[in-house]
Scaffold this motif. Structure first.
Motif, PDB file in Angstrom:
ATOM      1  N   ILE A   1       0.837  -1.208   0.000  1.00 32.37           N
ATOM      2  CA  ILE A   1       0.000   0.000   0.000  1.00 32.37           C
ATOM      3  C   ILE A   1       0.867   1.250   0.000  1.00 32.37           C
ATOM      4  O   ILE A   1       0.607   2.218  -0.729  1.00 32.37           O
ATOM      5  CB  ILE A   1      -0.946  -0.021   1.220  1.00 32.37           C
ATOM      6  CG1 ILE A   1      -2.003  -1.122   1.032  1.00 32.37           C
ATOM      7  CG2 ILE A   1      -1.620   1.331   1.412  1.00 32.37           C
ATOM      8  CD1 ILE A   1      -2.805  -1.408   2.272  1.00 32.37           C
ATOM      9  N   THR A   2       1.939   1.233   0.810  1.00 29.38           N
ATOM     10  CA  THR A   2       2.853   2.377   0.832  1.00 29.38           C
ATOM     11  C   THR A   2       3.484   2.581  -0.542  1.00 29.38           C
ATOM     12  O   THR A   2       3.617   3.717  -1.020  1.00 29.38           O
ATOM     13  CB  THR A   2       3.952   2.160   1.887  1.00 29.38           C
ATOM     14  OG1 THR A   2       3.349   1.937   3.167  1.00 29.38           O
ATOM     15  CG2 THR A   2       4.877   3.357   1.961  1.00 29.38           C
ATOM     16  N   GLY A   3       3.866   1.462  -1.193  1.00 34.95           N
ATOM     17  CA  GLY A   3       4.444   1.559  -2.535  1.00 34.95           C
ATOM     18  C   GLY A   3       3.469   2.159  -3.537  1.00 34.95           C
ATOM     19  O   GLY A   3       3.855   2.988  -4.368  1.00 34.95           O
ATOM     20  N   ILE A   4       2.198   1.738  -3.461  1.00 33.90           N
ATOM     21  CA  ILE A   4       1.186   2.267  -4.383  1.00 33.90           C
ATOM     22  C   ILE A   4       1.002   3.770  -4.191  1.00 33.90           C
ATOM     23  O   ILE A   4       0.968   4.548  -5.155  1.00 33.90           O
ATOM     24  CB  ILE A   4      -0.152   1.523  -4.200  1.00 33.90           C
ATOM     25  CG1 ILE A   4      -0.013   0.062  -4.662  1.00 33.90           C
ATOM     26  CG2 ILE A   4      -1.272   2.224  -4.964  1.00 33.90           C
ATOM     27  CD1 ILE A   4      -1.229  -0.780  -4.375  1.00 33.90           C
ATOM     28  N   VAL A   5       0.888   4.186  -2.931  1.00 34.64           N
ATOM     29  CA  VAL A   5       0.683   5.610  -2.639  1.00 34.64           C
ATOM     30  C   VAL A   5       1.885   6.433  -3.097  1.00 34.64           C
ATOM     31  O   VAL A   5       1.734   7.490  -3.740  1.00 34.64           O
ATOM     32  CB  VAL A   5       0.418   5.811  -1.134  1.00 34.64           C
ATOM     33  CG1 VAL A   5       0.375   7.301  -0.789  1.00 34.64           C
ATOM     34  CG2 VAL A   5      -0.882   5.143  -0.726  1.00 34.64           C
ATOM     35  N   LEU A   6       3.103   5.966  -2.798  1.00 34.46           N
ATOM     36  CA  LEU A   6       4.304   6.700  -3.201  1.00 34.46           C
ATOM     37  C   LEU A   6       4.431   6.749  -4.722  1.00 34.46           C
ATOM     38  O   LEU A   6       4.862   7.766  -5.282  1.00 34.46           O
ATOM     39  CB  LEU A   6       5.549   6.054  -2.584  1.00 34.46           C
ATOM     40  CG  LEU A   6       5.683   6.180  -1.065  1.00 34.46           C
ATOM     41  CD1 LEU A   6       6.929   5.456  -0.573  1.00 34.46           C
ATOM     42  CD2 LEU A   6       5.732   7.647  -0.638  1.00 34.46           C
TER      43      LEU A   6
ATOM     44  N   ILE B   1      -9.141   7.227  -8.282  1.00 35.59           N
ATOM     45  CA  ILE B   1      -9.721   5.880  -8.301  1.00 35.59           C
ATOM     46  C   ILE B   1      -8.779   4.879  -7.644  1.00 35.59           C
ATOM     47  O   ILE B   1      -9.195   4.040  -6.822  1.00 35.59           O
ATOM     48  CB  ILE B   1     -10.048   5.456  -9.747  1.00 35.59           C
ATOM     49  CG1 ILE B   1     -11.187   6.314 -10.304  1.00 35.59           C
ATOM     50  CG2 ILE B   1     -10.420   3.980  -9.807  1.00 35.59           C
ATOM     51  CD1 ILE B   1     -11.472   6.072 -11.775  1.00 35.59           C
ATOM     52  N   VAL B   2      -7.479   4.988  -7.986  1.00 34.05           N
ATOM     53  CA  VAL B   2      -6.493   4.073  -7.395  1.00 34.05           C
ATOM     54  C   VAL B   2      -6.420   4.250  -5.889  1.00 34.05           C
ATOM     55  O   VAL B   2      -6.393   3.277  -5.114  1.00 34.05           O
ATOM     56  CB  VAL B   2      -5.113   4.291  -8.043  1.00 34.05           C
ATOM     57  CG1 VAL B   2      -4.036   3.510  -7.290  1.00 34.05           C
ATOM     58  CG2 VAL B   2      -5.130   3.859  -9.496  1.00 34.05           C
ATOM     59  N   LEU B   3      -6.418   5.505  -5.429  1.00 27.48           N
ATOM     60  CA  LEU B   3      -6.338   5.757  -3.986  1.00 27.48           C
ATOM     61  C   LEU B   3      -7.601   5.294  -3.267  1.00 27.48           C
ATOM     62  O   LEU B   3      -7.531   4.779  -2.144  1.00 27.48           O
ATOM     63  CB  LEU B   3      -6.092   7.247  -3.734  1.00 27.48           C
ATOM     64  CG  LEU B   3      -4.707   7.768  -4.164  1.00 27.48           C
ATOM     65  CD1 LEU B   3      -4.607   9.269  -3.941  1.00 27.48           C
ATOM     66  CD2 LEU B   3      -3.600   7.044  -3.395  1.00 27.48           C
ATOM     67  N   LEU B   4      -8.760   5.464  -3.911  1.00 22.91           N
ATOM     68  CA  LEU B   4     -10.003   4.980  -3.297  1.00 22.91           C
ATOM     69  C   LEU B   4     -10.005   3.458  -3.199  1.00 22.91           C
ATOM     70  O   LEU B   4     -10.431   2.896  -2.170  1.00 22.91           O
ATOM     71  CB  LEU B   4     -11.208   5.457  -4.115  1.00 22.91           C
ATOM     72  CG  LEU B   4     -11.575   6.941  -3.984  1.00 22.91           C
ATOM     73  CD1 LEU B   4     -12.716   7.298  -4.930  1.00 22.91           C
ATOM     74  CD2 LEU B   4     -11.956   7.279  -2.546  1.00 22.91           C
TER      75      LEU B   4
END
Length: 426
Positions: free
Chosen positions: A17-22, A169-172
């Motif tokens: 999740i951290t990787g996706i957000v960064l 959309i990705v963050l949601l």
């Protein structure tokens, strides 16, 4: 699933999740910087053409145009020849529109009389106090103008609507999976707590049932009639164990009722807190000390639940005071409140466990020994009853030194009920 596996899954999920957000932050930042560079390049190109069209060179004099970008929002255009300031606005509008720069702008001309840049827009003429900081010093010639785009950031952001929508959309979706896994792990923890509760409840119910069965078998013996003292002893045992069973069942049912939509139904009456505490103290030994200093102790409460609350706190103090218990029950009036405190000299509660002690089924590590009885519902029940009465309960505990619970009851309730009792006695 083993706890080690669960922790590994949690760690991997957190890293993912951290990787996706960064990644989203990095992508959006790069995209904005790209839009910014494209904007700067396009505006610079457009201003070159504007300067060439408004320039008024002397015969056979070449036109030298220099566009200096102070930032993506501020530009200085310097010429080595005079230019037609009357046509500047027209050519700026047409050239910027031709290059698809659809954002408001101001342009400024250097006024040699006042030695300032006078900014202009289609509606008004103003002196920009920040204009001097936007101009490169020294200026090679007085033939220059400046252009400022006040909405540049918003304009660039609007160009990224599709990218922002995808990132949202990705963050949601990421937030949804975080919530899903959080609920999953919480449900698993809840299941483990309920399983432990069932184990504790089975043990707690078996003890009084075994005692009652033993007493009943002895009372059925014909010889028991010839020993009245012994018979009374076993009758008292049946009564005490029955009361213990009843209290345990009431605690479980009360906690269960608070989890449905109806909640707890109270039946408040006028109660003298000091009288109630005296009766409670009669059930205990010399280890319980009363210090009743409150001047106003008449309150309105559900008597059965109030007795259970104080009884639970005292029993809890006894459970976690393995040696030489000393329990203090005190009352006093403070800041318009009646304060009831239950204090012990037991093992205390570690700081990391204190926020959870009012949770249903929660028992601090080390509290699950068979010598420490309970369901893990006592303090949860206490808090629910306190909230139902709109009172407050606070905890203060030091590991190895003891624990104290303070129940704060608004004093206006106490005064009102005292007046009611006086009137009823008259």
């Amino acid at each position: 699933m083993p706890r080690t596996t669960i922790r590994i899954w949690i760690a991997l999920s957190a890293l993912l999740i951290t990787g996706i957000v960064l990644t989203q932050i990095y992508w959006m930042r790069n995209e904005y910087e790209l839009q910014e560079r494209q904007f700067l390049h396009t505006v610079t190109k457009a201003l070159h053409k504007v300067a060439s069209r408004v320039a008024q060179p002397e015969k056979d004099s070449p036109v030298d145009v220099q566009v200096i970008a102070h930032s993506p929002a501020d530009y200085l255009v310097n010429l080595n020849v005079p230019f037609d300031s009357q046509k500047l606005n027209l050519h700026l509008d047409s050239e910027l529109a031709l290059h698809q720069i659809q954002t408001p702008f101001y342009y400024g001309l250097y006024n040699t009389r006042v030695r300032q840049i006078i900014y202009q827009d289609p509606n008004q003429q103003t002196t920009d106090p920040l204009s001097e900081s936007r101009v490169v010093k020294p200026i090679p010639s007085p033939y220059y103008f400046v252009v400022h785009f006040p909405g540049q950031v918003r304009y660039l952001t609007q160009q990224m609507d599709f990218e922002i929508l995808l990132s949202t959309i990705v963050l949601l979706l990421t937030a949804f999976f975080v919530y899903f896994f959080y609920g999953l792990f919480r449900q698993k923890s809840r299941t483990e707590e309920q399983r432990e509760f069932m184990s504790n409840m089975t043990h707690e119910l078996q003890t009084p049932i075994a005692s009652i069965r033993l007493a009943a078998d002895i009372l059925l013996s014909p010889k028991i009639i010839e020993q009245p003292e012994r018979m009374r002893k076993y009758v008292r045992m049946v009564q005490e164990e029955t009361m213990r069973l009843q209290q345990q069942v009431e605690t479980v049912l009360t906690v269960a009722r608070t989890e449905d939509s109806n909640g707890i139904k109270l039946h408040p009456i006028c109660i003298d807190m000091h009288e109630l505490l005296y009766h409670l103290a009669e059930r205990h030994g010399d280890y319980l000390h009363l210090e009743l200093d409150a001047q106003h102790a008449i309150i309105q409460a559900d008597r059965m639940h109030l007795v259970n609350v104080i009884g639970n706190l005292v029993d809890n103090a006894l459970k976690y005071t393995p040696k030489n218990p000393l329990i203090r029950l005190t009352t006093h009036n403070e800041n318009g409140q009646l304060v009831v405190m239950v204090q012990d000299n037991g093992i205390g509660i570690a700081p990391e466990h204190q926020p959870h002690i009012f949770d249903a089924y929660y028992r601090a590590p080390g509290a699950n020994a068979q010598s420490v009885k309970g369901f893990g519902l006592g303090l949860s029940y206490v808090q629910k009853i306190i909230k139902a009465h709109h009172w407050k309960i606070t905890l203060h505990s030091t590991l190895g030194q003891g624990t104290s619970f303070r129940i704060r009851i608004p004093q206006h309730t106490a005064h009102a009920q005292k007046e009611i009792r006086v009137k009823s006695e008259e």
